[in-house]
Design a protein around this motif. Structure first.
Motif, PDB file in Angstrom:
ATOM      1  N   GLU A 106      31.859 -16.533 -23.101  1.00 37.56           N
ATOM      2  CA  GLU A 106      33.064 -15.725 -23.307  1.00 37.56           C
ATOM      3  C   GLU A 106      33.197 -15.226 -24.747  1.00 37.56           C
ATOM      4  N   ALA A 107      32.109 -15.257 -25.497  1.00 33.66           N
ATOM      5  CA  ALA A 107      32.175 -14.830 -26.904  1.00 33.66           C
ATOM      6  C   ALA A 107      32.583 -13.370 -27.038  1.00 33.66           C
ATOM      7  N   TYR A 108      32.319 -12.555 -26.010  1.00 36.06           N
ATOM      8  CA  TYR A 108      32.569 -11.108 -26.101  1.00 36.06           C
ATOM      9  C   TYR A 108      34.029 -10.761 -26.358  1.00 36.06           C
ATOM     10  N   GLY A 135      25.873  -6.155 -36.584  1.00 34.36           N
ATOM     11  CA  GLY A 135      24.596  -5.856 -37.225  1.00 34.36           C
ATOM     12  C   GLY A 135      23.439  -6.142 -36.287  1.00 34.36           C
ATOM     13  N   ASP A 136      22.402  -6.799 -36.815  1.00 32.56           N
ATOM     14  CA  ASP A 136      21.214  -7.100 -36.014  1.00 32.56           C
ATOM     15  C   ASP A 136      21.124  -8.583 -35.682  1.00 32.56           C
ATOM     16  N   THR A 137      22.253  -9.252 -35.572  1.00 37.45           N
ATOM     17  CA  THR A 137      22.210 -10.683 -35.309  1.00 37.45           C
ATOM     18  C   THR A 137      21.517 -10.987 -33.977  1.00 37.45           C
ATOM     19  N   PRO A 138      20.598 -11.928 -33.971  1.00 35.56           N
ATOM     20  CA  PRO A 138      19.918 -12.279 -32.713  1.00 35.56           C
ATOM     21  C   PRO A 138      20.714 -13.261 -31.865  1.00 35.56           C
ATOM     22  N   TYR A 139      21.859 -13.698 -32.372  1.00 35.11           N
ATOM     23  CA  TYR A 139      22.615 -14.739 -31.685  1.00 35.11           C
ATOM     24  C   TYR A 139      23.626 -14.187 -30.670  1.00 35.11           C
ATOM     25  N   MET A 140      23.837 -12.869 -30.683  1.00 34.87           N
ATOM     26  CA  MET A 140      24.722 -12.253 -29.691  1.00 34.87           C
ATOM     27  C   MET A 140      23.839 -11.491 -28.710  1.00 34.87           C
ATOM     28  N   ILE A 141      23.672 -12.048 -27.532  1.00 34.22           N
ATOM     29  CA  ILE A 141      22.819 -11.447 -26.509  1.00 34.22           C
ATOM     30  C   ILE A 141      23.712 -10.883 -25.418  1.00 34.22           C
ATOM     31  N   ARG A 142      23.853  -9.559 -25.451  1.00 35.25           N
ATOM     32  CA  ARG A 142      24.763  -8.843 -24.545  1.00 35.25           C
ATOM     33  C   ARG A 142      26.179  -9.421 -24.659  1.00 35.25           C
ATOM     34  N   ASP A 143      26.691 -10.111 -23.625  1.00 30.11           N
ATOM     35  CA  ASP A 143      28.072 -10.594 -23.679  1.00 30.11           C
ATOM     36  C   ASP A 143      28.181 -12.026 -24.186  1.00 30.11           C
ATOM     37  N   GLN A 144      27.044 -12.714 -24.407  1.00 26.55           N
ATOM     38  CA  GLN A 144      27.080 -14.135 -24.736  1.00 26.55           C
ATOM     39  C   GLN A 144      26.584 -14.401 -26.151  1.00 26.55           C
ATOM     40  N   ALA A 145      27.197 -15.410 -26.758  1.00 29.01           N
ATOM     41  CA  ALA A 145      26.652 -15.947 -28.006  1.00 29.01           C
ATOM     42  C   ALA A 145      25.731 -17.109 -27.638  1.00 29.01           C
TER      43      ALA A 145
END
Length: 581
Positions: A106-108, A135-145
């Motif tokens: 639910e991070a979105y 930015g280019d963070t790899p930790y947010m993948i679509r709707d999830q952290a």
């Protein structure tokens, strides 16, 4: 005064001692332990602790000293927990290195998310996710952290996770291995996508209905569906998943939570025609729409402030619209019971969702998706109402068409009557004039018909009339007009038919009618004849009445000469008309 000073110092000493004890116990309080005992990692629910911080800027060092509350990894904490910290210990109990992925689905809908990893009381890693500036963070993948943790054999780490929301605090956490992490990412939002697909199909269908019927309720229903689809896609992460909509930008789309009930009210006003027939209910709906519209406009300037009142307005809307529906049902509106039925489901699931958002009910699939489920169920019932109203309108239209047909049709023979003949004759005359095509009329009268009724009864007379009507119908074309003028008198208007051709048709009808006697009983038959007059329409005449008069004169001549014959309008009258044209 000295005694008071002593008591004050004692009180301060006790307060300091209690604070020290509290901080000491909080510092020594260990977070719940989650043990990895096999290469396959799949924790959907696990124990953790949470703490609601008054300020999102409170440092981790201070957070560590606070007392956390034991809970599970699915939380619903309401509107007073905008900044929430959770913590748990993660231990690799195997003899090989393990890589675990902590999912925050639910991070979105958050303002920000942060992960902190501690080992042996030392901070060894931290990740800050600002959803307004990803930015280019790899930790947010679509709707999830997603935060990955590499654990050596027998290693234990403590994870702190900070969740900063805009309004309501609700989220869940899962821990997976790499395989299950990929599966979770691939399968997320499938149910929401199905919901949106159904709503989109209904939206397209209702816009098509509007273009064919021009009914405003179809527009309002479509706008209601659009608002509902936007809110579901936004609130459950589909827009974040598909289009990367996060943070403050995405927050403004939550105003669809206000536009949705607004369009529902407009739909009710249109479908129930409250302005025309139910003034009290109409005033209630208009007042409610003004309140919602005011909060919606306010939302364009302060979206968080507007959404703060949205739950209360939604509750008020549900109660008042349900009351209006019940009132209309009591007053006999045929569609009201279906609306109430659908709205009850909407009420139940929204009430569950509101209780969940206010931290009264715990996290579950039903509580989390309550609004979406309620919207879907009511949308389907409103679709049924639209379809049922179309059916009602079609029945009314069919009834009106039946009345129109009955007004133009003879009840006994099902032929057209004099009224229809007069209307249709003018159309055929205009067409014949435009194309310079011949047009003829035949008038027919059954011979000695009064004698048939007197000697054999009206039922036999009706049988004779019906037989002649069937003969006339089968002897003419669809473009011709066959009408019963009354009693035993019939008129035929023959398009694209000359005087000679009309005469032949009249003779054919006379011959066949005479050859089809009516049965009185098993042994007796009644032979009946007819007389006919034929005239061609002068295309230069001002009306068709003149041709009818000439055909009537020819019919009278046939009666005068002994009946059972066809007479044509006198040639000298025809020539006289042509010469004066």
């Amino acid at each position: 005064m000295g005694a008071f000073s002593v008591w004050l110092r004692c009180f301060m000493f006790v307060a300091v001692v209690v604070g020290a004890i509290h901080n000491s116990s909080a510092a020594t309080q260990q977070a719940p332990l989650v043990e990895i005992t096999a290469p396959q990692i799949e924790f959907e629910t696990f124990p953790l602790e949470y703490y609601v911080a008054p300020d999102p800027t409170t440092p981790l060092a201070k957070i560590k000293t606070e007392r956390f509350t034991p809970y599970q990894s699915k939380l619903a904490l309401g509107t007073d927990a905008k900044t929430t910290w959770v913590r748990f210990r993660l231990r690799n109990a195997t003899q090989q290195q393990q890589r675990a992925f902590v999912h925050f689905p639910e991070a979105y809908h958050n303002r920000s998310v942060a992960f902190f990893k501690m080992s042996q009381q030392q901070l060894v890693d931290q990740v800050q996710i600002d959803l307004d500036n990803l930015g280019d963070t790899p930790y947010m993948i679509r709707d999830q952290a997603v935060y990955d943790v590499v654990l050596a054999p027998q290693e234990t780490v403590t994870l702190y996770i900070q969740s900063v929301s805009f309004s309501h605090q609700w989220f869940s956490l899962q821990i997976y291995d790499e395989h299950h992490s990929r599966q979770a990412l691939a399968s997320s939002q499938t149910d929401i996508a199905v919901m949106i697909g159904i709503l989109l199909a209904l939206i397209v269908f209702n816009f098509l209905l509007y273009f064919s019927s021009r009914s405003l309720e179809n527009v309002y229903y479509s706008l209601y569906l659009i608002s509902g689809a936007v809110w579901i896609a936004l609130s459950y992460g589909l827009l974040a998943n598909a289009f990367g909509m996060y943070g403050t930008f995405a927050l403004h789309f939550h105003l669809s939570l206000l536009s949705m009930p607004l369009f529902l009210i407009f739909f009710m006003i249109a479908i129930f025609e409250t302005k025309q027939h139910y003034p009290t209910e109409h005033r209630v709906l208009r007042l409610l729409s003004l309140l919602i519209a005011a909060d919606l406009v306010y939302g364009f300037f302060d979206v968080v402030g507007a959404l703060r009142h949205a739950s209360s307005l939604a509750g008020l809307m549900i109660i008042l619209t349900l009351s209006v529906g019940l009132s209309l049902w009591r007053k006999g509106h045929p569609l009201a019971k279906f609306f109430v039925f659908g709205h009850v489901f909407f009420f139940i699931f929204n009430a569950v969702a509101v209780l969940y958002y206010k931290a009264i009910l715990d996290f579950s699939y039903i509580t989390k998706h309550g609004v979406g489920i309620g919207i879907m169920l009511e949308a389907l019932m409103l679709a049924f109402i639209v379809a049922y109203r179309i059916k009602m309108l079609e029945q009314v239209k069919a009834g009106q068409e039946q009345l129109r047909i009955e007004a133009q049709t003879d009840a006994l023979t099902k032929l057209h009557n004099r009224r229809y003949f007069s209307q249709r004759a003018q159309e055929l005359l205009a067409r014949a004039r435009a194309k310079q095509l011949p047009l003829s009329v035949i008038t027919i009268d059954i011979d000695h018909f009064k004698q048939v009724n007197d000697e054999h009864g009206h039922h036999v007379g009706d049988q004779v009339i019906v037989q002649l009507a069937e003969l006339l119908r089968s002897s003419t074309r669809s473009q011709d007009v066959v009408a019963r003028f009354g009693g035993e008198e019939f008129v035929l208007l023959l398009y694209r038919t000359s005087l000679d051709e009309a005469t032949q048709i009249a003779e054919h009808i006379r011959y066949r009618f005479k050859a089809m006697p009516s049965k009185l009983n098993a042994e007796q038959e009644l032979v009946v004849t007819l007389s006919a007059g034929v005239a061609e329409v002068d295309l230069n005449a001002s009306s068709i009445e003149l041709a009818l008069q000439e055909a009537d004169a020819a019919l009278y001549e046939a009666k005068h000469r002994g009946r059972d014959q066809v007479q044509v309008a006198k040639a000298q009258l025809q020539n006289e008309r042509l010469s004066t044209a």
